[in-house]
Design a protein around this motif. Structure first.
Motif: not given
Length: 81
Positions: A12-37
């Motif tokens: 389950a995706l719980t959060s995310f953030s986006v930006g540029t990595l080096d001015g050329r590539d896109a960067m995304m950090v996703i935060e997730l819970a891997a299981t219902p527990d």
């Protein structure tokens, strides 16, 4: 093609953030819970993902398309790329 998915194994995706990595590539950090527990216990994993601008645009467009399908109640597609 039909896939039998174990929905307890779907993270389950719980959060995310986006930006540029080096001015050329896109960067995304996703935060997730891997299981219902993990979700219930508040355990979260972060996954940084770098991509080309073209892949970022394709991902954004694909997410918009499936979000609209989900809003309309479309059946499960089992599509992966």
């Amino acid at each position: 093609m039909s896939l039998d998915l174990d929905l307890d194994a779907v993270g389950a995706l719980t959060s995310f953030s986006v930006g540029t990595l080096d001015g050329r590539d896109a960067m995304m950090v996703i935060e997730l819970a891997a299981t219902p527990d993990e979700f219930r216990q508040g355990i979260r994993h972060q996954m940084p993902v770098a991509m080309t601008p073209e892949h970022a645009r394709e991902l954004g467009e694909a997410l918009l398309m499936v979000a609209e399908a989900a809003r309309m109640g479309a059946p499960q597609t089992n599509a992966m790329n």
